[in-house]
Design an enzyme around this catalytic site. Structure first.
Site, mmCIF file in Angstrom:
data_model
loop_
_atom_site.group_PDB
_atom_site.id
_atom_site.type_symbol
_atom_site.label_atom_id
_atom_site.label_comp_id
_atom_site.label_asym_id
_atom_site.label_seq_id
_atom_site.Cartn_x
_atom_site.Cartn_y
_atom_site.Cartn_z
ATOM 1 N N ASP A 14 32.903 49.295 41.158
ATOM 2 C CA ASP A 14 31.784 49.954 42.117
ATOM 3 C C ASP A 14 30.411 50.001 41.578
ATOM 4 O OD1 ASP A 14 31.326 51.345 44.446
ATOM 5 O OD2 ASP A 14 31.697 53.537 43.594
ATOM 6 N N HIS A 31 26.881 42.095 45.676
ATOM 7 C CA HIS A 31 28.346 41.690 45.665
ATOM 8 C C HIS A 31 28.506 40.299 45.006
ATOM 9 C CE1 HIS A 31 29.249 44.970 48.008
ATOM 10 N NE2 HIS A 31 28.831 44.790 49.084
ATOM 11 N N LEU A 125 47.213 35.553 31.396
ATOM 12 C CA LEU A 125 46.804 37.044 31.751
ATOM 13 C C LEU A 125 47.169 36.907 33.255
ATOM 14 C CD1 LEU A 125 44.637 39.471 31.486
ATOM 15 C CD2 LEU A 125 43.059 37.940 31.771
#
Ligand code: IPE
Ligand code: IPE
Ligand code: MG
Length: 234
Positions: A14, A31, A125
């Site tokens: 956020d 963004h 991962l």
């Protein structure tokens, strides 16, 4: 060195909009910068030995944002997949997605499918992106799949173990640590079922500023926590 490393770290990325605003830029610039932060964080996670990373990229509520911001984010998905794929392959990272993926634009769906398939055999991962994701939507989708399952005796009671198998990614262990950047102390409809016993870590650092040192701080905080899971421990 932290005492213990979380196997699965979930992140509410956020603060992109505020990061942009602070610099007199439009929200979408935030963004773009946030997407770069993901690369840094994956590297940090890989170095630390974290096995699963799940990031919240677009919630079922984020459709309520201005149309231009929503379409910018939707267009960012195929670009992100294309740009990041070589790096995922190089670093042994498997991409997965959770959420109501069929509600995304076709180009986004296809790009995600391609990157997930290409990286499916990578095993260092697992990087899961939550898109058009809502914790309540996930639970409701699970309930409806159970109701529609003709092979299941209708009068059979549902247990927690069985329910889990109907979630979006039942094979991924529950997050051990939840990081939220941007300072808000809330879950915002993320992984409501899976976060039951996650350790919570909130930092005021905005997502585009979140780097390896910040990731290390979160791991150190995790290492100092005592997890009790409802038991009494000395
Ligand atoms: C998080 O950053 C990214 C998404 C929700 C897509 P925000 O866009 O929510 O940034 P703030 O919270 O407005 O600063
Ligand atoms: C949560 O952030 C969703 C994502 C990071 C994708 P929001 O910015 O949408 O959450 P609220 O509105 O502050 O709760
Ligand atoms: Mg926000």
């Amino acid at each position: 060195m932290p005492a213990s490393i979380p196997r699965h770290v979930a992140i509410i990325m956020d603060g992109n909009g505020r990061w942009a605003k602070q610099r007199g830029k439009i929200r979408t610039e935030g963004h773009l910068e946030g997407a770069k932060s993901i690369t840094r964080m994956l590297e940090a996670a890989g170095n630390a030995g974290v096995e699963y990373i799940t990031v919240y990229a677009f919630s079922t509520e984020n459709w309520k944002r201005p149309p231009a911001e929503v379409s910018f984010l939707m267009n960012l998905i195929p670009k992100f997949c294309k740009d990041k794929l070589p790096e995922l392959m190089k670093n042994g990272i498997r991409l997965r997605v959770i959420g109501r993926i069929d509600g995304l634009p076709k180009a986004a769906q296809e790009a995600l499918k391609n990157a997930c398939e290409k990286s499916a055999a990578n095993n260092k991962l697992t990087f899961t992106i939550a898109l058009n994701y809502g914790g309540r939507a996930e639970i409701i989708d699970a309930v409806n799949t159970i109701l529609a399952d003709k092979n299941r005796p209708a009068d059979q009671k549902v247990t927690e173990e069985e329910f889990r198998n109907y979630l979006y990614a039942p094979d991924i262990p529950d997050p051990d640590l939840l990081i939220r950047t941007g300072g808000e102390k809330r879950i915002s409809n993320f992984l409501l079922w899976e976060l039951s016993y996650a350790e919570l870590y909130v930092t005021d650092v905005l997502w585009p500023d979140f780097d390896e040192a910040e990731f290390q701080k979160a791991l150190a905080a995790f290492g100092s926590r005592q997890r009790r899971f409802g038991e009494v421990k000395p």
